[in-house]
Design a protein around this motif. Structure first.
Motif, mmCIF file in Angstrom:
data_model
loop_
_atom_site.group_PDB
_atom_site.id
_atom_site.type_symbol
_atom_site.label_atom_id
_atom_site.label_comp_id
_atom_site.label_asym_id
_atom_site.label_seq_id
_atom_site.Cartn_x
_atom_site.Cartn_y
_atom_site.Cartn_z
ATOM 1 N N GLY A 33 -5.933 -13.096 -4.873
ATOM 2 C CA GLY A 33 -6.213 -12.922 -3.458
ATOM 3 C C GLY A 33 -5.191 -13.532 -2.522
ATOM 4 O O GLY A 33 -5.340 -13.461 -1.305
ATOM 5 N N LYS A 34 -4.125 -14.105 -3.068
ATOM 6 C CA LYS A 34 -3.111 -14.759 -2.232
ATOM 7 C C LYS A 34 -2.098 -13.729 -1.703
ATOM 8 O O LYS A 34 -1.910 -12.657 -2.265
ATOM 9 N N PHE A 35 -1.423 -14.111 -0.630
ATOM 10 C CA PHE A 35 -0.301 -13.346 -0.077
ATOM 11 C C PHE A 35 0.909 -14.251 -0.226
ATOM 12 O O PHE A 35 1.011 -15.279 0.449
ATOM 13 N N VAL A 36 1.807 -13.905 -1.136
ATOM 14 C CA VAL A 36 2.913 -14.783 -1.500
ATOM 15 C C VAL A 36 4.240 -14.126 -1.127
ATOM 16 O O VAL A 36 4.464 -12.945 -1.417
ATOM 17 N N VAL A 37 5.117 -14.891 -0.494
ATOM 18 C CA VAL A 37 6.456 -14.413 -0.144
ATOM 19 C C VAL A 37 7.472 -15.250 -0.913
ATOM 20 O O VAL A 37 7.419 -16.481 -0.902
ATOM 21 N N ILE A 38 8.380 -14.570 -1.586
ATOM 22 C CA ILE A 38 9.443 -15.248 -2.332
ATOM 23 C C ILE A 38 10.725 -15.093 -1.530
ATOM 24 O O ILE A 38 11.173 -13.978 -1.268
ATOM 25 N N LEU A 39 11.302 -16.219 -1.107
ATOM 26 C CA LEU A 39 12.497 -16.215 -0.265
ATOM 27 C C LEU A 39 13.685 -16.797 -1.022
ATOM 28 O O LEU A 39 13.518 -17.667 -1.883
ATOM 29 N N VAL A 130 -3.536 3.490 5.584
ATOM 30 C CA VAL A 130 -2.162 3.178 6.006
ATOM 31 C C VAL A 130 -1.817 3.760 7.369
ATOM 32 O O VAL A 130 -0.667 3.686 7.812
ATOM 33 N N GLY A 131 -2.805 4.353 8.046
ATOM 34 C CA GLY A 131 -2.616 4.823 9.417
ATOM 35 C C GLY A 131 -1.859 6.131 9.561
ATOM 36 O O GLY A 131 -1.272 6.392 10.616
ATOM 37 N N LEU A 132 -1.906 6.989 8.523
ATOM 38 C CA LEU A 132 -1.189 8.266 8.595
ATOM 39 C C LEU A 132 -2.072 9.456 8.211
ATOM 40 O O LEU A 132 -1.654 10.333 7.449
ATOM 41 N N PRO A 133 -3.298 9.547 8.745
ATOM 42 C CA PRO A 133 -4.165 10.657 8.349
ATOM 43 C C PRO A 133 -3.612 12.026 8.746
ATOM 44 O O PRO A 133 -3.939 13.034 8.130
ATOM 45 N N ASP A 134 -2.739 12.039 9.750
ATOM 46 C CA ASP A 134 -2.175 13.310 10.232
ATOM 47 C C ASP A 134 -0.938 13.756 9.443
ATOM 48 O O ASP A 134 -0.364 14.807 9.730
ATOM 49 N N LYS A 135 -0.523 12.992 8.443
ATOM 50 C CA LYS A 135 0.702 13.314 7.690
ATOM 51 C C LYS A 135 0.411 13.831 6.278
ATOM 52 O O LYS A 135 1.317 13.911 5.448
ATOM 53 N N ALA A 136 -0.823 14.237 6.012
ATOM 54 C CA ALA A 136 -1.206 14.670 4.661
ATOM 55 C C ALA A 136 -0.310 15.783 4.135
ATOM 56 O O ALA A 136 0.069 15.784 2.966
ATOM 57 N N ASN A 137 0.051 16.730 4.983
ATOM 58 C CA ASN A 137 0.817 17.895 4.531
ATOM 59 C C ASN A 137 2.321 17.783 4.786
ATOM 60 O O ASN A 137 3.062 18.741 4.582
ATOM 61 N N ALA A 138 2.755 16.624 5.230
ATOM 62 C CA ALA A 138 4.186 16.414 5.493
ATOM 63 C C ALA A 138 4.911 16.084 4.192
ATOM 64 O O ALA A 138 4.379 15.395 3.323
ATOM 65 N N TYR A 139 6.132 16.578 4.073
ATOM 66 C CA TYR A 139 6.987 16.250 2.932
ATOM 67 C C TYR A 139 7.822 15.021 3.287
ATOM 68 O O TYR A 139 8.059 14.750 4.478
ATOM 69 N N PRO A 140 8.295 14.277 2.289
ATOM 70 C CA PRO A 140 9.063 13.064 2.574
ATOM 71 C C PRO A 140 10.217 13.269 3.550
ATOM 72 O O PRO A 140 10.473 12.401 4.390
ATOM 73 N N VAL A 141 10.899 14.404 3.470
ATOM 74 C CA VAL A 141 12.032 14.671 4.361
ATOM 75 C C VAL A 141 11.597 14.717 5.830
ATOM 76 O O VAL A 141 12.409 14.521 6.732
ATOM 77 N N GLN A 142 10.311 14.955 6.074
ATOM 78 C CA GLN A 142 9.774 15.046 7.439
ATOM 79 C C GLN A 142 9.255 13.701 7.955
ATOM 80 O O GLN A 142 8.759 13.630 9.077
ATOM 81 N N LEU A 143 9.374 12.658 7.143
ATOM 82 C CA LEU A 143 8.821 11.351 7.509
ATOM 83 C C LEU A 143 9.921 10.344 7.824
ATOM 84 O O LEU A 143 11.008 10.400 7.258
ATOM 85 N N LEU A 182 4.635 -5.355 7.216
ATOM 86 C CA LEU A 182 4.127 -6.669 6.796
ATOM 87 C C LEU A 182 2.695 -6.886 7.286
ATOM 88 O O LEU A 182 1.853 -7.418 6.557
ATOM 89 N N LYS A 183 2.396 -6.439 8.507
ATOM 90 C CA LYS A 183 1.033 -6.556 9.027
ATOM 91 C C LYS A 183 0.069 -5.688 8.215
ATOM 92 O O LYS A 183 -1.067 -6.089 7.951
ATOM 93 N N LEU A 184 0.529 -4.494 7.820
ATOM 94 C CA LEU A 184 -0.303 -3.627 6.988
ATOM 95 C C LEU A 184 -0.592 -4.294 5.641
ATOM 96 O O LEU A 184 -1.728 -4.295 5.164
#
Length: 197
Positions: A33-39, A130-143, A182-184
């Motif tokens: 359950g931790k959020f760990v950052v390795i710097l 992830v906040g992208l419900p409108d991108k279901a039919n988009a291809y990676p090149v369109q993102l 990072l917030k997501l």
């Protein structure tokens, strides 16, 4: 309770007579359950360490325990089962260009034998996450880069992992997009209790 434990892990790269110790007897314990950052600076061994957690990189010595099991001693079949609990997102997104965002998220579910209908329902839920419900039919090149990384995060969450590994997941993004990713990841950590490294 600990979920990842390294005990004297050493990873060495050799090139001819030259030897580089990327990890030198590294030991640590991470609780679930931790959020760990390795710097660290470039070349310090951050990616090597992250890739050793799921044995994408196999150390020369030491023990790597996941959920109390030493991954180094597992049979290939048992290791594959444990790896299902560990998802990874990469700097380069690794999306399948010929598949839509929805199909990219659905892909690991279909490989696991989940029905197309159930996989689609889960993928649609993850697009919401992830906040992208409108991108279901988009291809990676369109993102955009940030949208691609959000799709990669959704795909990584599809199998409901216990640990989410991020190997320089924001280094190819601009500062504003990096902040939103990072917030997501922090939101996913808090709401789902997934360990994020």
């Amino acid at each position: 309770m600990s979920i990842v434990k390294f005990e004297n892990v050493t990873r060495i790269y050799t090139s001819g007579e030259h030897e580089l110790k990327a990890l030198d007897k590294v030991s640590f314990t991470l609780d679930e359950g931790k959020f760990v950052v390795i710097l660290g600076p470039s070349g310090a061994g951050k990616s090597t360490l992250v890739r050793c957690i799921n044995l994408l990189e196999r150390p020369e010595s030491g023990q790597i325990l996941f959920d109390g099991q030493n991954l180094m001693t597992l049979s290939p079949k048992k290791l594959r089962m444990q790896r299902r609990k560990i998802s990874m997102i990469f700097q380069g997104f690794n999306l399948l260009e010929q598949r839509t965002a929805l199909d990219n998220i659905r892909f690991p579910l279909e490989l696991a034998g989940i029905s197309r209908k159930q996989a689609k329902e889960k993928a649609l839920q993850l697009l919401e996450t992830v906040g992208l419900p409108d991108k279901a039919n988009a291809y990676p090149v369109q993102l955009s880069g940030g949208q691609k990384q959000r799709i990669a995060i959704a795909r990584a969450l599809a199998m409901e992992p216990e640990v989410l590994l991020c190997d320089e997941a924001t280094s190819a993004l601009d500062p504003q997009t990096t902040d939103s990713i990072l917030k997501l990841l922090q939101k996913i950590n808090k709401e789902r209790g997934i360990t994020v490294i």
